[in-house]
Write a protein that holds these residues in place. Structure first.
Motif, short mmCIF file in Angstrom:
data_model
loop_
_atom_site.label_atom_id
_atom_site.label_comp_id
_atom_site.label_asym_id
_atom_site.label_seq_id
_atom_site.Cartn_x
_atom_site.Cartn_y
_atom_site.Cartn_z
N SER A 92 0.84 -1.19 0.00
CA SER A 92 0.00 0.00 0.00
C SER A 92 0.88 1.25 0.00
CB SER A 92 -0.90 0.00 1.24
OG SER A 92 -0.09 0.13 2.41
N LYS A 93 0.25 2.41 -0.23
CA LYS A 93 1.00 3.67 -0.21
C LYS A 93 1.60 3.92 1.17
CE LYS A 93 0.66 8.60 -1.28
NZ LYS A 93 1.42 8.99 -0.07
N GLN A 94 0.86 3.56 2.22
CA GLN A 94 1.37 3.75 3.58
C GLN A 94 2.65 2.93 3.80
OE1 GLN A 94 -1.42 2.65 6.62
NE2 GLN A 94 -0.24 3.61 8.26
#
Length: 507
Positions: free
Chosen positions: A408-410
């Motif tokens: 994910s982007k996180q």
């Protein structure tokens, strides 16, 4: 005898029902392992005439013809240990301790004088044996026996994580603790004071050394058993998970003739294992190596090891002072806890000795300021220190169920690398890892060499953050950086690294 011969024995080749009524002593004593019944024959692995004769008697009792298969004695014994260690499940044993057994235990508790006799009854012995065997099978490092108001919890620590495996009735608490005390040669009548002891057992062919700690609580005695597989021995430096760069630098530091080498980290981060690996590398016939430890976890051949005993005045400082009169080349101090120990270690390092020790700090730069906070003069700390290795232990992704996924982007923001990774790895859980997705542990490290610039900052009493910032500019790689490298290589996960390091604000 048949001419058949096998080199290995796999679990899926064995008909387990044949072993249900065969005692371990019988199959092990005769080096005989029944494999399966087929076409009116009992096929079994044997290694000699003793096993052949036992097979004939066993086959006759089952109304089958004997069919021996030759195998090396070690192959058969290893298979027996492996198979029989799987047949003693804790929950199965607890299922047997019901009704009449519990009534007997409750009755016996009314008469303290019969406690020793009580602990020799089969149910308690079987339960503790099953707990130990299952802990060894699951590679647990600790067993916790914890009394609570309404029950008793038994937990295993596997790969650094505690997991409850059993909640037996509270009525067996005293019997179970007393059985542990008997094995550890402790005083079963003393329930008011903490007690420490050791148990040496052979479990499934493994020589297990168990360190026992028992303390009194408001609800009864609590026990923790630390399991050490002595046959597994001490890891060498190449097996710890050090990066090539850190491994080379650490080895160079160990080649020094004098100075202090520190390994830092919280409790349970593997510091002692690292020190033992370093001693294993340094241990030669030409060197006199002596250690003072609390406790001595593994016996190292060729090294003098002393265990502290504060009750008689044998502290780290007292032990270290005595070691200096033994003409040592290298000394290992289990932990520098106070100013006296620190001063002796510093003076020893400045008079031609190499000293290895540990400190409880979150990172490598903090170890430098910790010595000064203890009361060591900055110029002495700067002159004596060689390097500091900080570490943590993280769980390794199970190789049997490892799978790739799109981060994910996180997650990519946390990694902060360029180019961003297209995939990361995780374990989805399988039988091998008991559904956890992890199997085993490895280390993440940061290595701080005491360069002339760092020595100057120590002498000027610079704080840990200033030293850290300066070291990073000179190429110092933090724990987080080392952890990210292992995440990108598919060794561990972001979740695991955060679990281990999130309490460390500077990591």
């Amino acid at each position: 005898m048949q001419n058949d011969k096998i080199d290995t024995i796999k679990d899926d080749e064995i008909e387990f029902s044949l072993l249900q009524n065969l005692p371990l002593s019988f199959v092990k004593g005769n080096v005989l392992l029944p494999l399966r019944s087929q076409d009116g024959e009992l096929i079994a692995a044997v290694s000699g005439n003793r096993g052949l004769l036992a097979l004939r008697d066993l086959a006759r009792s089952l109304d089958l013809k004997p069919h021996p298969v030759l195998a090396e004695e070690k192959v058969i014994i290893d298979a027996i240990n492996r198979i029989y260690s799987q047949t003693s499940r804790v929950n199965e044993v607890m299922g047997d301790i019901k009704g009449e057994d519990l009534s007997m235990i409750a009755t016996e508790f009314e008469s303290p004088k019969d406690l020793l006799e009580l602990t020799e009854e089969a149910p308690i012995i079987r339960l503790l044996n099953a707990l130990l065997m299952e802990a060894v099978r699951e590679k647990a490092s600790d067993i916790h026996v914890e009394p609570y108001e309404k029950g008793l919890d038994v937990r295993y620590r596997v790969d650094g994580i505690l997991r409850k495996v059993l909640s037996p009735p509270r009525i067996i608490q005293e019997a179970l603790i007393s059985r542990i005390k008997i094995l550890a040669s402790l005083d079963i009548a003393e329930k008011r004071l903490p007690q420490d002891g050791r148990i040496k057992l052979l479990i499934g062919g493994k020589d297990i050394d168990i360190r026992v700690s028992i303390i009194p609580t408001a609800l009864g005695e609590r026990a923790v058993l630390r399991l050490l597989d002595r046959r597994a021995g001490v890891l060498n430096l190449e097996m710890l998970g050090l990066s090539d760069e850190i491994l080379t630098s650490f080895k160079d530091s160990l080649s020094r003739q004098n100075g202090i080498i520190l390994v830092t980290g919280p409790t349970g981060s593997g510091k002692t294992t690292t020190l033992y690996a370093a001693l294993l590398r340094l241990n030669t016939e030409e060197r006199n190596i002596i250690t003072v430890e609390d406790p001595v976890e593994y016996q190292l051949s060729g090294i003098g090891q002393m265990q502290v005993n504060p009750r008689i005045g044998l502290t780290f400082a007292a032990g270290l002072r005595s070691i200096l009169r033994q003409d040592p080349d290298i000394m290992m101090v289990g932990e520098i806890r106070d100013l006296e120990t620190a001063e002796i270690a510093v003076h020893a390092s400045l008079t031609g000795h190499l000293v290895l020790s540990t400190l409880h700090t979150n990172d490598a730069p903090s170890a430098l300021t910790r010595l000064i906070d203890m009361g060591i003069e900055p110029f002495l700390a700067a002159s004596s220190l060689v390097c500091v290795l900080a570490q943590r232990l993280v769980r390794v992704i199970c190789p049997h169920c490892r799978e790739s996924y799109t981060p994910s982007k996180q997650e990519t923001d946390y990694l902060g690398v360029d180019p961003l990774p297209a995939i990361l790895y995780r374990g989805k859980g399988c039988e091998k890892c008991l559904g956890k997705g992890y199997l085993g542990r490895t280390g993440i490290y940061e290595f701080l060499e005491i360069t002339p610039e760092v020595r100057t900052m120590i002498s000027e009493r610079k704080d840990a953050q200033a030293i850290r910032t300066s070291a990073i500019r000179s190429g110092f790689k933090t724990l987080q950086r080392n952890a990210i490298d292992k995440i990108l290589k598919g060794i561990t996960t972001i979740e695991e690294v955060l679990r281990v390091t999130q309490k460390d604000s500077d990591v």
